[in-house]
Design a protein around this motif. Structure first.
Motif, mmCIF file in Angstrom:
data_model
loop_
_atom_site.group_PDB
_atom_site.id
_atom_site.type_symbol
_atom_site.label_atom_id
_atom_site.label_comp_id
_atom_site.label_asym_id
_atom_site.label_seq_id
_atom_site.Cartn_x
_atom_site.Cartn_y
_atom_site.Cartn_z
ATOM 1 N N VAL A 268 -3.869 -8.303 1.163
ATOM 2 C CA VAL A 268 -4.457 -8.590 -0.141
ATOM 3 C C VAL A 268 -5.862 -8.024 -0.217
ATOM 4 O O VAL A 268 -6.243 -7.383 -1.197
ATOM 5 N N ARG A 269 -6.651 -8.246 0.845
ATOM 6 C CA ARG A 269 -8.016 -7.716 0.866
ATOM 7 C C ARG A 269 -7.981 -6.182 0.821
ATOM 8 O O ARG A 269 -8.775 -5.555 0.122
ATOM 9 N N ALA A 270 -7.043 -5.587 1.549
ATOM 10 C CA ALA A 270 -6.932 -4.128 1.558
ATOM 11 C C ALA A 270 -6.630 -3.596 0.167
ATOM 12 O O ALA A 270 -7.167 -2.578 -0.263
ATOM 13 N N MET A 271 -5.765 -4.301 -0.577
ATOM 14 C CA MET A 271 -5.443 -3.837 -1.917
ATOM 15 C C MET A 271 -6.591 -4.065 -2.882
ATOM 16 O O MET A 271 -6.780 -3.313 -3.829
ATOM 17 N N GLN A 272 -7.371 -5.113 -2.669
ATOM 18 C CA GLN A 272 -8.549 -5.306 -3.505
ATOM 19 C C GLN A 272 -9.491 -4.123 -3.349
ATOM 20 O O GLN A 272 -10.126 -3.679 -4.308
ATOM 21 N N ILE A 273 -9.581 -3.619 -2.139
ATOM 22 C CA ILE A 273 -10.409 -2.444 -1.878
ATOM 23 C C ILE A 273 -9.769 -1.211 -2.483
ATOM 24 O O ILE A 273 -10.390 -0.452 -3.231
ATOM 25 N N ALA A 274 -8.485 -1.008 -2.174
ATOM 26 C CA ALA A 274 -7.797 0.190 -2.631
ATOM 27 C C ALA A 274 -7.733 0.265 -4.150
ATOM 28 O O ALA A 274 -7.828 1.343 -4.740
ATOM 29 N N ALA A 275 -7.594 -0.890 -4.810
ATOM 30 C CA ALA A 275 -7.484 -0.906 -6.261
ATOM 31 C C ALA A 275 -8.770 -0.450 -6.946
ATOM 32 O O ALA A 275 -8.761 -0.099 -8.122
ATOM 33 N N ALA B 75 -9.820 8.504 1.609
ATOM 34 C CA ALA B 75 -10.982 7.614 1.581
ATOM 35 C C ALA B 75 -10.593 6.164 1.270
ATOM 36 O O ALA B 75 -11.137 5.240 1.886
ATOM 37 N N PRO B 76 -9.654 5.905 0.339
ATOM 38 C CA PRO B 76 -9.264 4.506 0.111
ATOM 39 C C PRO B 76 -8.650 3.855 1.340
ATOM 40 O O PRO B 76 -8.930 2.683 1.627
ATOM 41 N N TRP B 77 -7.785 4.572 2.039
ATOM 42 C CA TRP B 77 -7.191 4.018 3.258
ATOM 43 C C TRP B 77 -8.281 3.747 4.291
ATOM 44 O O TRP B 77 -8.317 2.698 4.930
ATOM 45 N N LEU B 78 -9.209 4.721 4.457
ATOM 46 C CA LEU B 78 -10.296 4.556 5.417
ATOM 47 C C LEU B 78 -11.159 3.354 5.050
ATOM 48 O O LEU B 78 -11.553 2.565 5.928
ATOM 49 N N ASP B 79 -11.447 3.168 3.779
ATOM 50 C CA ASP B 79 -12.267 2.044 3.343
ATOM 51 C C ASP B 79 -11.592 0.715 3.676
ATOM 52 O O ASP B 79 -12.228 -0.228 4.155
ATOM 53 N N ALA B 80 -10.281 0.660 3.430
ATOM 54 C CA ALA B 80 -9.540 -0.568 3.716
ATOM 55 C C ALA B 80 -9.489 -0.846 5.213
ATOM 56 O O ALA B 80 -9.595 -1.998 5.651
ATOM 57 N N ARG C 122 1.853 -11.943 -4.893
ATOM 58 C CA ARG C 122 0.613 -11.173 -4.759
ATOM 59 C C ARG C 122 0.502 -10.559 -3.366
ATOM 60 O O ARG C 122 0.172 -9.378 -3.214
ATOM 61 N N SER C 123 0.782 -11.357 -2.345
ATOM 62 C CA SER C 123 0.712 -10.859 -0.978
ATOM 63 C C SER C 123 1.754 -9.778 -0.731
ATOM 64 O O SER C 123 1.468 -8.740 -0.126
ATOM 65 N N ALA C 124 2.978 -10.031 -1.216
ATOM 66 C CA ALA C 124 4.048 -9.053 -1.016
ATOM 67 C C ALA C 124 3.733 -7.750 -1.737
ATOM 68 O O ALA C 124 3.927 -6.647 -1.204
ATOM 69 N N SER C 125 3.229 -7.875 -2.962
ATOM 70 C CA SER C 125 2.889 -6.687 -3.738
ATOM 71 C C SER C 125 1.770 -5.902 -3.066
ATOM 72 O O SER C 125 1.804 -4.672 -2.975
ATOM 73 N N ALA C 126 0.752 -6.633 -2.588
ATOM 74 C CA ALA C 126 -0.370 -5.979 -1.922
ATOM 75 C C ALA C 126 0.086 -5.260 -0.658
ATOM 76 O O ALA C 126 -0.330 -4.127 -0.394
ATOM 77 N N ALA C 127 0.951 -5.914 0.106
ATOM 78 C CA ALA C 127 1.440 -5.295 1.337
ATOM 79 C C ALA C 127 2.215 -4.017 1.030
ATOM 80 O O ALA C 127 2.054 -2.994 1.707
ATOM 81 N N LEU C 128 3.056 -4.068 -0.006
ATOM 82 C CA LEU C 128 3.830 -2.880 -0.379
ATOM 83 C C LEU C 128 2.926 -1.749 -0.842
ATOM 84 O O LEU C 128 3.117 -0.586 -0.467
#
Length: 498
Positions: free
Chosen positions: A108-115, A193-198, A175-181
């Motif tokens: 979830v945190r990773a997707m908050q960053i990636a989004a 860069a988004p992957w690196l940031d996460a 939310r967790s499942a969606s973020a993980a996907l």
């Protein structure tokens, strides 16, 4: 002849032992992450694990063995997985699309960053919202058709509360499942860069396991049992990443990896700075990612030496006895670590009595705080003077590369050990943390007053990154003492030109 002795389940005790050991190791990580090395006692871990002290003593003879086991089976693998994720995200090691994200990544945190990056958006299943709408509509209808009476209304409200709670759980799961996907989709695309940031977020906002890992890494400088565990597991891998080879990696690639690992470790070391958790580090991530894609060719660095690093700290307080005491404090703690050094050790090294120490200071920590504050004030100014002279002669990129080489030289291992102990202790003592932060702010104010054009950084994020890199540079040699030889100029020169 059949024995009347009942058949025993010989596997049950073994399973219980394994479960207990897992509980102990998990508890050790928790204690380390929250209280640090000083808090890692058999009694504290026993309480956290919900076991007797004897149960822990039967498996681990002392704190060193417990710490080594926590590193070997928990912290070491966790740290390596997180490092590997960052290196893959930056394109520094091959990515395996089939390899799942390590435990350090919070989906979830990773997707908050990636989004936050324009080309990535989170996908929310519409069914989740349909569930919410249907549930609320059902319960609203039930309330409307309720007969007179508080009991009936209360029953309907109770069903509504249950429905809302169930929907809330459903939303969180979705939310967790969606973020993980979505994060896995990001990883499938490849280095970015988004992957690196996460991936870097696991270091910039470290959880208990990451804090425990770095706590043990710093403490391994003073504990041979723990040092052997770190060497056998983590150091071997880091040396594979950062040691140039005639086939792979090249010196250029090894330097890139080492630089990135310094950033990772540094982010953990500075994570308690005021406001650190609210910083948006995307600009720094983008700059790192771009420079890693286009490094320069190695150049021959000048022979300038930061000679002040080789000398004892010239406190020059005007009191020879105090100077000797402050120097002895730093020297003894650099050799033994803060928790293993006694005031008697310091007194003997300073050629004075413990009475003299306690006549001036209330505790060992207060003595170390005073020595650290004075030492940092001097070190910041000497470092700035050295950098300014090299920068004037060779430019910013060369000056930065030379500074990295000087900080990582094997000859100043003890100075680095003192510096890292200051940082580690500041995590657990607010007074030390505030004192070191204040000393840096005073240095910056003095520098601006003497030279209005001088500034430590153009933004809070840039300053945070700069401090993180500087501290990470001091920690990486604990894992690989040879990294000082690497051509960091392949990154510092292009970064200075941006």
């Amino acid at each position: 002849m059949i024995s009347a002795e009942p058949v025993r389940n010989v596997r049950a005790p073994q399973a219980r032992v394994v479960r207990n050991e897992d509980r102990v190791l998990d508890a050790a990580v928790e204690v380390l992450g929250e209280s640090g090395w000083a808090g890692l006692t058999i009694a504290a871990v026993s309480r956290a694990a919900g076991l007797s002290s004897r149960a822990v003593h039967d498996r681990f003879a002392d704190r060193s063995e417990l710490a080594a086991a926590a590193w070997r089976y928990r912290c070491g693998p966790y740290l390596l997985d997180a490092m590997g994720e960052v290196l893959r995200a930056a394109g520094q090691v091959p990515a395996d699309p089939s390899q799942p994200a390590p435990p350090s990544i919070q989906p979830v945190r990773a997707m908050q960053i990636a989004a936050r990056w324009d080309h990535v958006s989170a996908a929310w299943p519409s069914a989740t919202w349909d569930t919410i709408t249907d549930a609320l509509a059902r319960e609203t209808t039930a309330l409307d058709s309720t007969a007179d009476g508080d009991d009936a209304v209360g029953s309907a409200l109770g069903r509504l509360a249950e429905a809302v709670s169930a929907v809330g759980a459903s939303v969180e799961q979705a939310r967790s499942a969606s973020a993980a996907l979505e994060f896995e989709r990001l990883r499938q695309v490849g280095p970015s860069a988004p992957w690196l940031d996460a991936a870097l977020d696991a270091f910039a906002r470290p959880g208990v396991s990451m804090r425990a890992a770095v706590e043990l890494l710093i403490s391994s400088q003073f504990d041979s049992t723990l040092a052997q565990a770190v060497e056998a597991q983590c150091s071997v891998r880091v040396k594979e990443w950062c040691t140039p080879h005639r086939k792979s990696p090249t010196a250029q690639l090894a330097a890139q990896r080492a630089y990135l690992i310094c950033v990772m470790l540094g982010y953990v070391l500075v994570h308690q700075r005021p406001g650190a958790q609210q910083l948006d580090l995307r600009p720094q991530t983008s700059e790192i990612f771009d420079v890693l894609l286009a490094p320069s060719e190695p150049t021959r660095l000048p022979s300038d030496r930061a000679e002040y690093l080789d000398e004892r700290v010239p406190f020059n307080t005007g009191d020879a006895a105090l100077d000797a005491l402050l120097q002895a404090t730093l020297a003894e703690i650099a050799a033994r670590g803060f928790d293993r050094t006694t005031t008697l050790d310091i007194a003997r090294a300073a050629g004075c009595s413990e009475g003299l120490i306690f006549g001036r200071y209330d505790s060992k920590l207060e003595l170390f705080l005073d020595a650290s504050r004075r030492q940092q004030a001097l070190a910041l100014r000497l470092y700035n003077d050295f950098q300014a002279s090299v920068r004037a002669a060779h430019g910013m990129g060369i000056a930065d590369a030379l500074a990295i080489r000087e900080v990582q030289r094997p000859e100043i291992r003890l100075q680095r050990a003192t510096y890292l102990e200051q940082i580690r202790l500041s995590w657990h003592d607010e007074g030390l943390r505030v004192a070191l932060e204040a000393e840096f702010e005073q240095f910056a104010d003095d520098a601006v007053e003497s030279d209005p054009t001088w500034t430590p950084a153009v933004s809070d994020e840039a300053l945070h990154f700069s401090l993180a890199l500087g501290q990470g540079l001091a920690l990486l040699p604990v894992l690989d003492p040879s990294v000082w030889k690497l051509p960091y100029d392949v990154l510092t020169i292009p970064m200075a030109q941006d």
